[in-house]
Design a protein around this motif. Structure first.
Motif, PDB file in Angstrom:
ATOM      1  N   PHE A 106      33.141  38.903  46.678  1.00  0.00           N
ATOM      2  CA  PHE A 106      34.417  38.179  46.752  1.00  0.00           C
ATOM      3  C   PHE A 106      34.175  36.671  46.691  1.00  0.00           C
ATOM      4  O   PHE A 106      34.918  35.942  46.010  1.00  0.00           O
ATOM      5  N   TRP A 107      33.149  36.201  47.397  1.00  0.00           N
ATOM      6  CA  TRP A 107      32.804  34.774  47.397  1.00  0.00           C
ATOM      7  C   TRP A 107      32.402  34.326  45.988  1.00  0.00           C
ATOM      8  O   TRP A 107      32.808  33.275  45.515  1.00  0.00           O
ATOM      9  N   ILE A 108      31.594  35.149  45.331  1.00  0.00           N
ATOM     10  CA  ILE A 108      31.155  34.826  43.970  1.00  0.00           C
ATOM     11  C   ILE A 108      32.351  34.754  43.020  1.00  0.00           C
ATOM     12  O   ILE A 108      32.476  33.810  42.224  1.00  0.00           O
ATOM     13  N   LEU A 109      33.233  35.749  43.124  1.00  0.00           N
ATOM     14  CA  LEU A 109      34.393  35.792  42.235  1.00  0.00           C
ATOM     15  C   LEU A 109      35.323  34.607  42.472  1.00  0.00           C
ATOM     16  O   LEU A 109      35.807  33.976  41.521  1.00  0.00           O
ATOM     17  N   GLN A 110      35.556  34.274  43.751  1.00  0.00           N
ATOM     18  CA  GLN A 110      36.410  33.134  44.071  1.00  0.00           C
ATOM     19  C   GLN A 110      35.792  31.833  43.572  1.00  0.00           C
ATOM     20  O   GLN A 110      36.494  30.954  43.038  1.00  0.00           O
TER      21      GLN A 110
END
Length: 298
Positions: free
Chosen positions: A207-211
Motif C-alpha cells: 500500500f505504501w509503495i502504491l501510494q
C-alpha cells in the motif's frame, strides 16, 4: 521383555514407490507397562538426504543463481560505463543485486551440505537465514525509495528515509522469524500464525509503495515529464498486479492449510515456501532495473 532390559532394533526398508510414509511402533502385549522407546530414523533418497518435499528447491536455486549472476554482471558493466552519471539509486540497486547473489550462494551451500550430511550446518544456516531476511528487507526498502522517485524526480528523500529504514528493520525481524520457522520445522505442516503476520506487513508495504507511486506520477504529470511518467505508470501497473497475485496466493495457500490439503501437494511445498517469492523478487528487481535505466539514461 523383563523390567530394565534394553533391546536394540536395526531395521532397513527400501521404499518401492515415492510418497508419504509413516513409522508405527506397536506393542503386542496389552499388559506391558513402563516402556520407553527412543531412537533415530534416517531417510535417504536416491539424490541425497534432503526431504522429497524440499528437493525441487535445489535445481530452482541453481537457476536463480545463474539469473542473478547475469543481472549483476550486466548492471555492474553498465554502471562502470556511465560511472560519471551515477546517482544513489544506482548504488542501491547494486547493493541489492550483490546481496541477492550472496544470499542465493549461501542458500545453495546450505542445501548442498544438508543433502550430503543429513543435517543443516548450524553456523552456515544461521548466516544464510540472516542474509535472506536482510535481502528481503533491503529489496522492499529499495522498492519504496524508487516509488517515491529517488534518482528520478528527487535527489533525496529527506524525512522519509528514516521511516523506510525503520520499516526495513521491522520487516527483517518478521522475515528472519519466518525463515527460521520454515527451515527448522520438525514437520511439513505450515502454520497460519507464521504466514498471517508477514502477509499483513507485506500488504501494508505494498500500500505504501502504491501510494508513493501515485504521488510520484502526479508530480511527473505536473512537470510534464512524459518519458519518466510512462515508466512510473508501468511500475504502478506492475505493483497492482503483484498485489493481486500476492493476495490471491495467500488466500489460496491459507485455504489449503485450513482444509489440510497442502499435505497432498508435498511435491510442490518447496515452491509454496520459497520458490514463489524468489520468482517474485527476481521479477521486481528486473522491472526496477529497467525502469531506472530508462528514466536515468544509464
Amino acid at each position: 521383555m523383563r523390567s530394565g532390559e534394553k533391546k536394540m532394533v536395526n531395521v532397513r526398508y527400501d521404499i518401492p514407490k515415492e510418497g508419504k510414509y509413516w513409522i508405527v511402533v506397536g506393542l503386542c502385549d496389552p499388559d506391558t507397562q513402563n516402556v520407553m522407546v527412543s531412537g533415530t530414523v534416517t531417510a535417504m533418497n536416491p539424490y541425497g538426504h534432503i526431504p522429497a518435499r524440499m528437493y525441487g528447491i535445489m535445481p530452482f536455486t541453481k537457476f536463480i543463481l545463474i539469473a542473478y549472476t547475469i543481472l549483476t554482471l550486466v548492471w555492474i558493466v553498465r554502471c562502470c560505463a556511465y560511472r560519471k552519471e551515477l546517482m544513489s539509486v544506482h548504488v542501491m540497486i547494486t547493493v541489492v543485486l550483490v546481496t541477492f547473489l550472496v544470499d542465493v550462494i549461501m542458500k545453495l551451500m546450505m542445501l548442498t551440505s544438508y543433502n550430503t550430511n543429513g543435517e543443516y550446518p548450524m553456523k552456515l544456516t544461521i548466516i544464510s537465514l540472516c542474509i535472506t531476511a536482510a535481502t528481503h528487507s533491503v529489496a522492499r526498502c529499495l522498492t519504496v525509495m524508487v516509488a517515491k522517485g529517488l534518482g528520478v524526480s528527487k535527489a533525496s528523500l529527506a524525512g522519509s528515509f528514516w521511516k523506510i529504514i525503520a520499516m526495513g528493520i521491522v520487516y527483517f525481524g518478521f522475515s528472519l522469524w519466518d525463515s527460521i520457522a520454515t527451515t527448522f520445522a520438525t514437520a511439513s505442516q505450515v502454520s497460519l500464525y507464521r504466514i498471517i503476520p508477514a502477509s499483513l506487513l507485506d500488504s501494508l508495504i505494498y500500500f505504501w509503495i502504491l501510494q508513493s507511486l501515485l504521488d510520484t506520477i502526479q508530480e511527473l504529470e505536473e512537470k510534464k515529464q512524459t518519458g519518466k511518467l510512462d515508466v512510473f505508470i508501468s511500475l504502478r501497473n506492475m505493483i497492482i498486479v503483484a498485489v493481486i497475485i500476492s493476495t490471491l496466493y495467500n488466500i489460496v495457500f491459507s485455504y489449503l492449510i485450513v482444509e489440510k490439503k497442502v499435505e497432498d501437494l508435498w511435491k510442490y511445498q518447496w515452491y509454496f515456501d520459497d520458490g514463489m517469492w524468489s520468482t517474485f523478487y527476481l521479477v521486481v528487481i528486473c522491472v526496477i532495473m529497467v525502469g531506472v535505466w530508462w528514466c536515468g539514461d544509464v
